[in-house]
Design a protein around this motif. Structure first.
Motif, PDB file in Angstrom:
ATOM      1  N   ALA A 154       0.825  -1.210   0.000  1.00 17.63           N
ATOM      2  CA  ALA A 154       0.000   0.000   0.000  1.00 17.63           C
ATOM      3  C   ALA A 154       0.858   1.259   0.000  1.00 17.63           C
ATOM      4  N   ILE A 155       1.943   1.243   0.773  1.00 11.70           N
ATOM      5  CA  ILE A 155       2.824   2.416   0.807  1.00 11.70           C
ATOM      6  C   ILE A 155       3.458   2.648  -0.558  1.00 11.70           C
ATOM      7  N   GLY A 156       3.940   1.575  -1.173  1.00  7.09           N
ATOM      8  CA  GLY A 156       4.513   1.717  -2.512  1.00  7.09           C
ATOM      9  C   GLY A 156       3.504   2.204  -3.528  1.00  7.09           C
ATOM     10  N   GLY A 157       2.264   1.669  -3.451  1.00  7.04           N
ATOM     11  CA  GLY A 157       1.223   2.131  -4.374  1.00  7.04           C
ATOM     12  C   GLY A 157       0.876   3.590  -4.159  1.00  7.04           C
ATOM     13  N   ALA A 158       0.849   4.027  -2.888  1.00  6.75           N
ATOM     14  CA  ALA A 158       0.545   5.433  -2.608  1.00  6.75           C
ATOM     15  C   ALA A 158       1.635   6.352  -3.154  1.00  6.75           C
ATOM     16  N   LEU A 159       2.885   5.953  -2.991  1.00  9.64           N
ATOM     17  CA  LEU A 159       3.982   6.769  -3.523  1.00  9.64           C
ATOM     18  C   LEU A 159       3.959   6.795  -5.055  1.00  9.64           C
ATOM     19  N   ARG A 160       3.580   5.666  -5.655  1.00 13.27           N
ATOM     20  CA  ARG A 160       3.460   5.650  -7.115  1.00 13.27           C
ATOM     21  C   ARG A 160       2.359   6.605  -7.575  1.00 13.27           C
ATOM     22  N   THR A 161       1.218   6.571  -6.870  1.00 14.81           N
ATOM     23  CA  THR A 161       0.129   7.483  -7.221  1.00 14.81           C
ATOM     24  C   THR A 161       0.563   8.934  -7.078  1.00 14.81           C
ATOM     25  N   ARG A 162       1.293   9.235  -6.021  1.00 11.92           N
ATOM     26  CA  ARG A 162       1.781  10.601  -5.826  1.00 11.92           C
ATOM     27  C   ARG A 162       2.742  10.996  -6.939  1.00 11.92           C
ATOM     28  N   ARG A 163       3.633  10.070  -7.297  1.00 12.38           N
ATOM     29  CA  ARG A 163       4.587  10.376  -8.372  1.00 12.38           C
ATOM     30  C   ARG A 163       3.866  10.644  -9.685  1.00 12.38           C
ATOM     31  N   GLU A 164       2.882   9.809  -9.999  1.00  8.98           N
ATOM     32  CA  GLU A 164       2.137  10.006 -11.236  1.00  8.98           C
ATOM     33  C   GLU A 164       1.321  11.294 -11.202  1.00  8.98           C
ATOM     34  N   SER A 165       0.762  11.615 -10.028  1.00  7.85           N
ATOM     35  CA  SER A 165       0.000  12.862  -9.910  1.00  7.85           C
ATOM     36  C   SER A 165       0.895  14.067 -10.132  1.00  7.85           C
ATOM     37  N   GLN A 166       2.095  14.029  -9.563  1.00  9.40           N
ATOM     38  CA  GLN A 166       3.028  15.134  -9.765  1.00  9.40           C
ATOM     39  C   GLN A 166       3.423  15.247 -11.227  1.00  9.40           C
ATOM     40  N   ALA A 167       3.605  14.096 -11.878  1.00 11.97           N
ATOM     41  CA  ALA A 167       3.928  14.130 -13.307  1.00 11.97           C
ATOM     42  C   ALA A 167       2.779  14.706 -14.110  1.00 11.97           C
ATOM     43  N   ASP A 168       1.542  14.347 -13.729  1.00 10.44           N
ATOM     44  CA  ASP A 168       0.373  14.898 -14.430  1.00 10.44           C
ATOM     45  C   ASP A 168       0.272  16.400 -14.220  1.00 10.44           C
ATOM     46  N   VAL A 169       0.572  16.850 -12.999  1.00 11.75           N
ATOM     47  CA  VAL A 169       0.522  18.292 -12.724  1.00 11.75           C
ATOM     48  C   VAL A 169       1.564  19.022 -13.551  1.00 11.75           C
ATOM     49  N   ARG A 170       2.781  18.462 -13.608  1.00 10.07           N
ATOM     50  CA  ARG A 170       3.826  19.097 -14.421  1.00 10.07           C
ATOM     51  C   ARG A 170       3.441  19.121 -15.893  1.00 10.07           C
ATOM     52  N   ALA A 171       2.844  18.026 -16.374  1.00  6.14           N
ATOM     53  CA  ALA A 171       2.413  18.005 -17.778  1.00  6.14           C
ATOM     54  C   ALA A 171       1.303  19.015 -18.024  1.00  6.14           C
ATOM     55  N   ALA A 172       0.363  19.130 -17.061  1.00  2.00           N
ATOM     56  CA  ALA A 172      -0.715  20.104 -17.220  1.00  2.00           C
ATOM     57  C   ALA A 172      -0.174  21.525 -17.217  1.00  2.00           C
ATOM     58  N   LEU A 173       0.805  21.788 -16.344  1.00  2.00           N
ATOM     59  CA  LEU A 173       1.410  23.118 -16.316  1.00  2.00           C
ATOM     60  C   LEU A 173       2.153  23.409 -17.618  1.00  2.00           C
ATOM     61  N   ALA A 174       2.808  22.377 -18.157  1.00  2.00           N
ATOM     62  CA  ALA A 174       3.501  22.574 -19.432  1.00  2.00           C
ATOM     63  C   ALA A 174       2.509  22.866 -20.548  1.00  2.00           C
ATOM     64  N   ARG A 175       1.395  22.113 -20.570  1.00  2.00           N
ATOM     65  CA  ARG A 175       0.373  22.377 -21.594  1.00  2.00           C
ATOM     66  C   ARG A 175      -0.235  23.758 -21.424  1.00  2.00           C
TER      67      ARG A 175
END
Length: 397
Positions: A154-175
């Motif tokens: 669960a901890i690993g999955g939560a960190l993965r979700t956070r990493r992907e969310s941060q990547a999505d935020v960076r991509a949204a900011l870039a767009r």
């Protein structure tokens, strides 16, 4: 840089695996002394510990393979009745790794399969080692082992979700940055090219009107058309060069126009047949954003005078008032109701663009018919806001 980052992560995994091997060998020897019912570790037992620990060096690159190798070593170790020891920590690391590296459903299937086999082996061993209190010990072991698998997963999955969310935020900011840049370019093209075409149309009309009577006036009009079209094409070429250049490259651009070019702008409007009176004060040493916005607002306002107002006279006033730059453009034109860029509600594209420029700096713009006839544009551009934005951008760079 990306290859170096992967290589660095691999070195961290190797270092962690080596530390765990050393701890595993020493800890297994110590654990055996307190578990008299277990089989004393021999060469096979220590080999299984080394395999389970050393395989973790590949966990970032091959998580499934690590689960199979390390899990097989742990299961054989338990089935052979070796003492519980540091080898059990590999379960935590493997479950966390799969939760962090793989999609959630894939990680759950792999870790769940590992736990199912682990539970069967553990129950068989527990039956052999336990006395009459098998039910209580089995329940406690089932809860503890399930927590050992699910918590790190669960901890690993939560960190993965956070990493992907941060990547999505960076991509949204870039767009968003790309969209804002395209909008800015469209606005620049509208202002510069629209102004140039308005002046060209006016000068062409003048040239046609005096074609047979005043050749010198025709020459002046054609020269004005030539100069205006050249400036407009230069602006268009600069913006298109930015659009065509790769995102990572800093494309050369034409310097932004400012109030230093105001005299050239006024001369073009005057050449179009509109008498322009200018009262300019306090337009020097302005923040760059204010300087550009002020010029573009004046350019669009005067362009509208040429295109839509049917005016013969216009007045431009620029002054400072405290921490604001005030701009006023008035004309004596008629036919405002029929002019799309002069609609009283400000719904024309030109007025909307001017208002957006002012509001982007924290200012405001008003445009509409005057009570005594004609049209008026009034803008207030705060200087302190632009200075703070410049300081913030400088401090973060």
């Amino acid at each position: 840089m990306e290859r170096f980052a992967r290589f660095r992560i691999s070195l961290l995994d190797v270092g962690m695996a080596l530390v765990l091997v050393v701890v595993g060998i020493g800890g297994t020897h110590g654990a055996a002394s307190g578990q008299h019912w277990a089989r004393q570790p021999d060469a096979l037992g220590f080999t299984l510990v080394v395999i389970a620990m050393a395989s973790l060096a590949l966990r970032s690159r091959f998580p499934r393979t690590v689960l199979v190798v390390s899990g097989a070593a742990v299961l054989v170790y338990l089935a052979a009745n070796y003492p519980y020891g540091p080898i059990m920590f590999t379960i935590l690391v493997v479950a966390f790794t799969l939760g962090y590296q793989l999609p959630h459903l894939v990680a759950i299937r792999w870790v769940g399969g590992y736990y199912a086999v682990f539970f069967v082996v553990s129950v068989v061993r527990l039956v052999d080692d336990s006395g009459t209190d098998l039910w209580r010990q089995g329940t406690a072991w089932a809860i503890a082992s399930l927590a050992a698998f699910t918590a790190p997963l669960a901890i690993g999955g939560a960190l993965r979700t956070r990493r992907e969310s941060q990547a999505d935020v960076r991509a949204a900011l870039a767009r968003r940055a790309v969209s804002e840049e395209r909008l800015r370019m469209a606005q620049e093209l509208h202002d510069s090219v629209g102004h140039g075409l308005a002046v060209i149309a006016m000068q062409a009309g003048v040239a046609l009107h005096v074609l047979d009577r005043n050749p010198e006036k025709v020459r002046a009009a054609l020269e004005a058309i030539r100069d205006t079209s050249k400036a407009s094409l230069d602006g268009l070429r600069a913006e298109l060069q930015v659009l065509r250049s790769p995102v990572t490259d800093a494309a050369p651009r034409r310097p932004d126009l400012g109030l230093a070019e105001l005299d050239v702008l006024l001369d073009r409007i005057r050449a179009g047949g509109v008498q322009v009176e200018a009262d300019v004060d306090g337009h020097t040493e302005l923040p760059p954003d204010v300087d550009v916005a002020a010029y573009r607002i004046l350019q669009e306002s005067l362009t509208n005078v040429l295109r839509h107002a049917g005016a013969t006279r216009a007045a431009v006033r620029i002054r400072r008032s405290g921490d604001e730059l005030l701009l006023d453009v008035t004309d004596d034109g008629a036919g405002v109701e029929d002019a799309p860029a002069h609609r009283p509600d400000g719904s024309g594209t030109g007025i909307a663009g001017m208002r957006a420029r002012a509001e982007a700096l924290g200012g405001r713009l008003q445009a509409g018919p005057r009570a005594g006839g004609g049209f008026a544009v009034h803008a207030r551009l705060p200087l302190a806001h632009a200075d703070r934005e410049a300081d913030m951008s400088g401090s973060t760079s």
